[in-house]
Enzyme design. Structure first.
Site, short mmCIF file in Angstrom:
data_model
loop_
_atom_site.label_atom_id
_atom_site.label_comp_id
_atom_site.label_asym_id
_atom_site.label_seq_id
_atom_site.Cartn_x
_atom_site.Cartn_y
_atom_site.Cartn_z
N GLU A 1 36.43 37.75 39.41
CA GLU A 1 36.61 37.73 37.76
C GLU A 1 36.41 36.93 37.15
O GLU A 1 35.90 36.73 35.73
CB GLU A 1 37.56 39.08 37.33
CG GLU A 1 38.79 38.00 38.09
CD GLU A 1 39.50 38.41 38.91
OE1 GLU A 1 38.73 38.66 39.59
OE2 GLU A 1 40.99 38.29 39.20
N CYS B 1 38.62 24.88 49.85
CA CYS B 1 39.70 25.55 50.68
C CYS B 1 39.71 24.44 52.03
O CYS B 1 41.48 23.62 52.44
CB CYS B 1 39.21 26.53 51.29
SG CYS B 1 37.65 26.64 51.87
N LYS C 1 31.73 41.88 45.43
CA LYS C 1 31.97 41.24 43.54
C LYS C 1 32.64 40.06 43.09
O LYS C 1 33.53 39.55 44.56
CB LYS C 1 32.96 42.69 44.02
CG LYS C 1 34.17 43.21 42.80
CD LYS C 1 34.94 42.30 42.08
CE LYS C 1 36.13 41.26 42.57
NZ LYS C 1 36.30 40.35 42.12
N GLU D 1 49.34 26.29 50.13
CA GLU D 1 48.79 25.64 49.72
C GLU D 1 48.62 25.06 48.52
O GLU D 1 49.26 26.27 48.06
CB GLU D 1 46.98 26.66 50.27
CG GLU D 1 45.23 25.67 49.59
CD GLU D 1 44.87 27.10 49.90
OE1 GLU D 1 45.41 28.08 49.59
OE2 GLU D 1 43.63 26.84 50.11
N THR E 1 45.40 37.94 49.35
CA THR E 1 44.66 39.02 49.65
C THR E 1 43.79 39.04 50.50
O THR E 1 43.50 39.89 50.96
CB THR E 1 43.42 38.47 47.58
OG1 THR E 1 43.89 37.44 47.02
CG2 THR E 1 42.82 39.73 47.59
N GLY E 2 43.44 38.15 51.16
CA GLY E 2 42.43 38.80 52.65
C GLY E 2 43.73 39.43 53.57
O GLY E 2 42.95 40.54 53.79
N GLY F 1 38.75 33.95 50.09
CA GLY F 1 39.36 34.09 48.73
C GLY F 1 40.96 33.91 49.62
O GLY F 1 40.70 33.63 51.40
N GLY F 2 42.32 33.62 49.07
CA GLY F 2 43.37 33.48 50.24
C GLY F 2 43.45 34.04 50.58
O GLY F 2 43.17 35.66 50.83
N GLU G 1 37.59 33.87 55.46
CA GLU G 1 37.03 32.79 55.00
C GLU G 1 38.72 33.02 54.19
O GLU G 1 38.47 32.65 52.70
CB GLU G 1 35.50 32.53 54.50
CG GLU G 1 35.30 32.92 55.28
CD GLU G 1 34.82 31.91 56.52
OE1 GLU G 1 35.64 30.95 56.26
OE2 GLU G 1 34.16 32.07 57.80
P1 NAD Z 1 41.68 35.09 45.33
O1 NAD Z 1 42.27 35.30 46.96
O2 NAD Z 1 42.65 35.84 44.80
O3 NAD Z 1 40.10 36.36 45.21
C1 NAD Z 1 39.39 36.10 45.70
C2 NAD Z 1 38.38 37.75 45.48
O4 NAD Z 1 39.37 38.80 45.50
C3 NAD Z 1 38.44 37.82 43.63
O5 NAD Z 1 36.75 37.88 43.99
C4 NAD Z 1 39.29 38.97 44.01
O6 NAD Z 1 39.55 39.49 42.69
C5 NAD Z 1 39.43 39.07 44.83
N1 NAD Z 1 40.08 40.22 45.01
C6 NAD Z 1 41.91 39.80 44.91
N2 NAD Z 1 42.07 40.88 45.02
C7 NAD Z 1 41.96 42.17 46.13
C8 NAD Z 1 42.13 43.46 46.53
N3 NAD Z 1 43.18 43.62 46.82
N4 NAD Z 1 40.79 43.63 46.89
C9 NAD Z 1 39.80 43.59 46.94
N5 NAD Z 1 39.43 41.84 46.29
C10 NAD Z 1 40.27 41.20 45.83
O7 NAD Z 1 41.40 34.20 46.20
P2 NAD Z 1 40.29 33.04 44.92
O8 NAD Z 1 42.25 32.65 44.10
O9 NAD Z 1 39.90 33.16 43.84
O10 NAD Z 1 40.59 31.39 45.36
C11 NAD Z 1 41.18 30.77 45.74
C12 NAD Z 1 41.32 31.03 47.29
O11 NAD Z 1 40.30 31.35 48.47
C13 NAD Z 1 41.88 29.73 48.04
O12 NAD Z 1 42.93 30.01 48.96
C14 NAD Z 1 41.08 29.04 48.71
O13 NAD Z 1 41.91 28.29 49.98
C15 NAD Z 1 40.77 29.93 49.67
N6 NAD Z 1 39.30 29.68 49.57
C16 NAD Z 1 38.29 29.42 51.36
C17 NAD Z 1 36.96 29.53 51.62
C18 NAD Z 1 36.21 28.98 53.12
O14 NAD Z 1 35.46 29.03 53.57
N7 NAD Z 1 37.70 29.52 53.97
C19 NAD Z 1 36.48 28.41 50.12
C20 NAD Z 1 36.58 28.67 49.47
C21 NAD Z 1 38.02 29.10 49.20
#
Ligand code: NAD
Length: 495
Positions: free
Chosen positions: A176, A282, A173, A383, A230-231, A226-227, A248
Site C-alpha cells: 500500500e 531482505c 496486491k 531483522e 505476515t508470511g 514480505g515479513g 519469500e
Molecule cells: P509486510 O509483510 O508488512 O507486507 C508485505 C505485503 O503483504 C504488503 O503488500 C502488505 O500489504 C501485505 N499484507 C500485510 N498483511 C497481509 C495479510 N494479512 N494478508 C495478505 N497480505 C498482507 O512486509 P513489508 O514491510 O512490505 O516488507 C518488508 C519485509 O519483506 C522484510 O521482512 C523483508 O525481509 C521481506 N522481503 C523479503 C524478500 C525476499 O526475497 N525474501 C524480498 C523483499 C522483502
C-alpha cells in the site's frame, strides 16, 4: 484515472476510499490512489477465475506467451526512466538505484520469456507393454501475488513474469506504500496485448485488500514476499483451502570475515552489504561476524566508512543512501537499537535521527554499528530492516559456521577468505539460500532465489521460479485396453 485494474478496466474502489502516497524522503504528495476493500479484491478474483477457466491465456501457446513477455520487456525499457522516477518517489531510494532495479526487472522478464516454451513435458517409459505415459506441466490457476515496498517492481516482476509464462491468471496486491510502478506495469501489460481479466490489480492495506488472496477458495496459489509475521499469517489462511503457497520472507544474514580475506574489499562490501537502501533489503548483511584477530582494526574501518555515508533524497546527486520507508518503520528501527543497547550492545556510530535540516521532512536514520553482540541477543536474531549492523566475533571456522547458522532465517550470507577450500567448505555448511564468496549482493535471474528455514517456502527466479507456477500432471493411456481382472474373478488370489 482510477487505479484498480479489474477485468481489463480501470476502476475506482467500491467504497470510494483513497490513500495518499507520500515520498518518504521529504513527505511530498506523490499521488492519491484508490484503496480497495475486500469486495474489490473479490471482484478481481472473480475476473481472474473466469479468465482462467475459459482458457483465454492458458490456450495461448507457450511460445506466444514468451513473445508477449519480450514485448513487455521492450515496453519497460522504453519507459525505464519514468518507471525509475516513480519507484524513487514511492520508496525514497536514489534514482540510480531505481534505474538498476528497472534494468533488473527487464532482465527478469527477458529471462522468463526465454523459459516460457522450455517448460517441456516428458514421456515416461514405464517399461509396461501397451501403455503410454506422459507428464505435462499445466498452469496452477488463479494466483494471488502479494509484494512488499522495498523493491516494489522487482519483487513484482519475479512473480508476474513466471505466472504469465506458465499460463496462469493473477491478482496483484502491491504494498500500500508503493503502488505506482504496479500501476504502470498493468498499463504496459495491456499495451503488450494481455487479454482482459488475465492480470488484475488491487491496491490497499494487507489485511483488507490482500487477505482474500490467501483465504479465498477461488485462488489456487498465493505467492507472497514480505515479513515473517505476515508470511505466517498468509500461510495459515491459505491452509483452509490448501492453496499452493510460495513465501519469500525476511533474513538475518551473516557476513563472515576471515583474517586472510582481501580486507579492503571486505570492509567496503561490509558497508554495501548492510547500508545499501538503508538496510531495507531482505538479504542485507546485517550480521558482521569477524575473526577475533582482526576485529578491532576491521570494525574501526567499518565505523569510519559508516560515518561518512551521505544521506539524501532520490534526486540529490551527492546522496549515497536514502530514507526509511515510513515514520512507523523508523520508530521500529529506533526501538530495535534502543533494545540492543539495553541488552548490552556497544554503540560505535549512528543510533539516531540525523540533525541535518535538509533531511528534517524525511524518515532518515543514521547508519549504525553495534559492537559486542552475541547470538543470544534479540538484536542479532531479529531483522531490523534498517541501517543497523551488529558485530560478533569468532575464533575458528567451526564457530564461524555455527554463528552463521544460529538464526531462524536462512536467506543469504557471505564468506570472505583467500583460502578457496575453506570458502567452499563454509559455503556448503551455511544453511542459507544464497551464499556469496568474496562478494555481497549479486544475483542473477538464472539462479534461484529464496530461503531455507523461516526465510520462506519455494524459490523465485531460475527454472525453479517458473516451476512454482505449474502443476505437473501425469497422463496414462492404455494402448490395449483389457479388463484388470481384479474383482469378480472365479477365485480370489491371496498369493
Ligand atoms: P509486510 O509483510 O508488512 O507486507 C508485505 C505485503 O503483504 C504488503 O503488500 C502488505 O500489504 C501485505 N499484507 C500485510 N498483511 C497481509 C495479510 N494479512 N494478508 C495478505 N497480505 C498482507 O512486509 P513489508 O514491510 O512490505 O516488507 C518488508 C519485509 O519483506 C522484510 O521482512 C523483508 O525481509 C521481506 N522481503 C523479503 C524478500 C525476499 O526475497 N525474501 C524480498 C523483499 C522483502
Amino acid at each position: 484515472m482510477p487505479e484498480l485494474f479489474i477485468d481489463g478496466e480501470w476502476q475506482s474502489a467500491a467504497q470510494g476510499q483513497t490513500r495518499e502516497i507520500r515520498c518518504p524522503a521529504d513527505g511530498t504528495l506523490v499521488d492519491t490512489v484508490d484503496e480497495a476493500t475486500r469486495e474489490d479484491t473479490d471482484r478481481a478474483i472473480a475476473a481472474a477465475r473466469r479468465a482462467f477457466d475459459d482458457g483465454r491465456w492458458s490456450s495461448v501457446s507457450p511460445t506466444e506467451r514468451g513473445r508477449f513477455l519480450e514485448r513487455v520487456a521492450d515496453l519497460l525499457e522504453r519507459d525505464a526512466e519514468e518507471i525509475a522516477r516513480a519507484e524513487s518517489l514511492d520508496t525514497g531510494k536514489r534514482i540510480v538505484e531505481s534505474r538498476y532495479d528497472v534494468a533488473d526487472v527487464v532482465r527478469a522478464f527477458r529471462y522468463t520469456a526465454g523459459l516460457a516454451d522450455k517448460n517441456l513435458g516428458r514421456i515416461i517409459d514405464a517399461g509396461v507393454d501397451g501403455s503410454s505415459s506422459r507428464v505435462v506441466y499445466e498452469p496452477v490457476g488463479v494466483c494471488g501475488l502479494i509484494t512488499p515496498w522495498n523493491y516494489p517492481l522487482l519483487q513484482t516482476s519475479w512473480k508476474v513474469a513466471p505466472a504469465l509464462a506458465a499460463g496462469n491468471t493473477f491478482v496483484l496486491k502491491p504494498s500500500e506504500l508503493t503502488p505506482s510502478t504496479a500501476i504502470i506495469l498493468m498499463r504496459l501489460l495491456t499495451e503488450a496485448g494481455l487479454p482482459a481479466g488475465v492480470g488484475n490489480l488491487v491496491l490497499g492495506a494487507g489485511a483488507e485488500a490482500g487477505a482474500p488472496l490467501s483465504d479465498h477458495p477461488d485462488v489456487d496459489m498465493v505467492s507472497f514476499t514480505g515479513g515473517l509475521v505476515t508470511g505466517r499469517r498468509v500461510m495459515a489462511a491459505a491452509a483452509a483451502t490448501v492453496k499452493k503457497v510460495a513465501l519469500e520472507l525476511g533474513g538475518k544474514n551473516p557476513n563472515i570475515i576471515f583474517p586472510d580475506a582481501d580486507i579492503d574489499a571486505a570492509v567496503d562490501n561490509a558497508l554495501t552489504a548492510v547500508f545499501l537502501h538503508s538496510g531495507q533489503v531482505c538479504s542485507a548483511g546485517a550480521r558482521l561476524i569477524v575473526h577475533e584477530s582482526i576485529h578491532d582494526s576491521f570494525v574501526d574501518r567499518v565505523v569510519e566508512g559508516a560515518r561518512r555515508i551521505r544521506l539524501g533524497g532520490p534526486f540529490d546527486p551527492m546522496a549515497e543512501t536514502g530514507p526509511l520507508i515510513s515514520a512507523a518503520h523508523r520508530d521500529k528501527v529506533a526501538a530495535y537499537v534502543a533494545g540492543a543497547l539495553a541488552e548490552g550492545a556497544v554503540l560505535r556510530c549512528g543510533g539516531g535521527i540525523p540533525t541535518d535540516h535538509a533531511l528534517a521532512n524525511g524518515f532518515f536514520y543514521e547508519p549504525t554499528v553495534l559492537d559486542g553482540c552475541t547470538t543470544d541477543m534479540t538484536c542479532v536474531q531479529d531483522e531490523s530492516f534498517g541501517p543497523v549492523l551488529t558485530v560478533e566475533t569468532f575464533a575458528d571456522e567451526a564457530e564461524a559456521v555455527r554463528l552463521g547458522n544460529d538464526t531462524i532465517y536462512g536467506l543469504a550470507g557471505a564468506v570472505w577468505t583467500s583460502d578457496s577450500a575453506r570458502a567452499h567448505r563454509v559455503a556448503s555448511a551455511l544453511r542459507h539460500g544464497t551464499v556469496w564468496i568474496n562478494d555481497y549482493h549479486p544475483y542473477q535471474p538464472q539462479a534461484e532465489w529464496g530461503g531455507f528455514k523461516q526465510s520462506g517456502v519455494g524459490r523465485e527466479l531460475g527454472v525453479a521460479g517458473l516451476a512454482e507456477y505449474v502443476e505437473p500432471k501425469h497422463i496414462h493411456e492404455s494402448l490395449a485396453p483389457a479388463p484388470s481382472g481384479w474383482f469378480g474373478s472365479e477365485e480370489a488370489s491371496n498369493g
